[in-house]
Write an enzyme that holds these catalytic residues in place. Structure first.
Site, PDB file in Angstrom:
ATOM      1  N   CYS A  82       0.806  -1.219   0.000  1.00 18.01           N
ATOM      2  CA  CYS A  82       0.000   0.000   0.000  1.00 18.01           C
ATOM      3  C   CYS A  82       0.836   1.265   0.000  1.00 18.01           C
ATOM      4  O   CYS A  82       0.317   2.356  -0.241  1.00 18.01           O
ATOM      5  CB  CYS A  82      -0.923   0.008   1.222  1.00 18.01           C
ATOM      6  SG  CYS A  82      -0.043   0.062   2.803  1.00 18.01           S
ATOM      7  N   GLN A  83       2.140   1.177   0.273  1.00 14.29           N
ATOM      8  CA  GLN A  83       2.951   2.377   0.443  1.00 14.29           C
ATOM      9  C   GLN A  83       2.892   3.341  -0.746  1.00 14.29           C
ATOM     10  O   GLN A  83       2.890   4.559  -0.549  1.00 14.29           O
ATOM     11  CB  GLN A  83       4.419   2.004   0.731  1.00 14.29           C
ATOM     12  CG  GLN A  83       4.651   1.416   2.118  1.00 14.29           C
ATOM     13  CD  GLN A  83       4.352  -0.068   2.173  1.00 14.29           C
ATOM     14  OE1 GLN A  83       3.914  -0.660   1.194  1.00 14.29           O
ATOM     15  NE2 GLN A  83       4.594  -0.682   3.319  1.00 14.29           N
TER      16      GLN A  83
END
Length: 354
Positions: A82-83
């Site tokens: 998700c970064q």
């Protein structure tokens, strides 16, 4: 029902789906320590510790088919990192190669033809490329082209039995009929919201820097003298507003935000969102709620607040295990989604017989 878990991390989704009665067939993750943890807990699964971009879809399909002789229905999980999409990542870039990992799932979906697809990510994934061609927009077009029905929603983990306030974007897709948002299990008119006390209230007392002799993961790092003094002044649910003036950082004297930093949790509320640095007192509201325990929560306590079972085994250092825990999908939330998928499949089966 069988599960293939792409970007599995240490196995939060796999654990939840296993508790819901699914067979975990295949896992994949590039991170070597997460891979060690996954393999220690899911010895029944074939595991690929590799970059999905280097894996041949036909090779995986052949290996999976050997494990699925009965042609059981398949759930493909694709919780890509998700970064690249997180609002917390101020350095995110369109050149981040992780942005295109969701694209890599297309060829596997074409080859495997899963009955269900489960995607989880940060809220904002669906908005980040709203006005231009991007990985999520391409994924939606792909699902439509492949004939999937799907539902998108923001899930609050505390509404699915997790003792933690954590908002995530979820997409569930089905090949076999219209699919709806899984019903909430906790909240108004339902079961009471789970709290920190419910999940870690019975843990034995330890000090900062200690490891409990009965559980190598009931441990936390030491605190320096200044932070030890700070947490001694901090009330349950409190923060730096409880401190005397000499303990407050100069930057905090002129900035009123970020009150969770150096905070203690509250016993009778859900925990805040656990991050990859949930072992660190100075990186969030990760101070233990017991004002007689002057420390951050232990790794095992963090894992319980993510609803991992007590016997879940982690590999690596405190920092590595905490990163795995912070990155995980809460097991109980994944379990509830799995139960909803099972019910959908059973309802579809009954309808098709009629």
């Amino acid at each position: 029902m069988k599960v293939i878990d792409f970007f599995s991390g240490c196995g939060g989704v796999s654990e939840g789906l296993r508790q819901a009665g699914f067979d975990i067939a295949v896992g994949l993750d590039f991170d070597s320590k997460a891979a060690e943890t996954y393999q220690a807990n899911f010895s029944e699964a074939l595991f690929y510790n590799t970059d999905i971009r280097t894996l041949d879809e036909k090779e995986l399909a052949n290996a999976f088919n050997e494990k699925n002789k009965k042609n059981d229905p398949l759930v493909l999980v694709a919780c890509a990192p998700c970064q690249p999409f997180s609002s917390q990542n101020k350095a995110k870039s369109e050149d981040d190669i992780r942005r295109t990992l969701l694209d890599e799932t297309h060829r596997f979906i074409v080859e495997l033809k899963p009955d269900y697809i489960f995607v989880e990510n940060v809220p904002g994934l669906q908005k980040i490329d709203k006005d231009k061609e991007g990985p999520y927009k391409r994924f939606i077009a792909f699902l439509n082209n492949q004939g999937y029905n799907f539902v998108e929603f923001i899930a609050r983990s505390e509404e699915y039995g997790v003792p933690q306030r954590r908002k995530r974007f979820v997409l569930l897709a089905s090949k076999i009929g219209e699919i709806t948002i899984p019903p909430k299990t906790h909240g108004e008119g339902l079961l009471p919201i789970s709290t920190v006390r419910d999940f870690i209230g019975d843990f034995p007392v330890i000090k900062a820097g200690e490891t409990h002799p009965d559980d190598p993961w009931h441990r936390c790092p030491p605190l320096n003298e200044r932070n030890l003094e700070r947490i001694q002044y901090t009330l349950e649910g409190g923060d730096r507003r409880n401190w005397p003036e000499h303990l407050i950082n100069n930057c905090h004297k002129i900035h009123s935000g970020h009150m969770d930093v150096y905070g203690r949790m509250s016993w009778d509320k859900p925990a805040p969102t656990l991050t990859t640095r949930c072992y660190s007192y100075s990186n969030g509201r990760f101070g233990h709620p017991d004002t007689n325990q002057h420390r951050a929560i232990s790794v095992r306590e963090a894992s319980r607040l993510q609803t991992f079972p007590m016997d879940f085994e982690f590999k690596g250092s405190i920092a590595e295990a905490s990163r795995q825990i912070g990155n995980a999908v809460p097991c109980e939330m994944a379990k509830q989604f799995g139960l909803a998928i099972q019910k959908h499949y059973l309802d579809y089966g009954k309808a098709s017989k009629n």
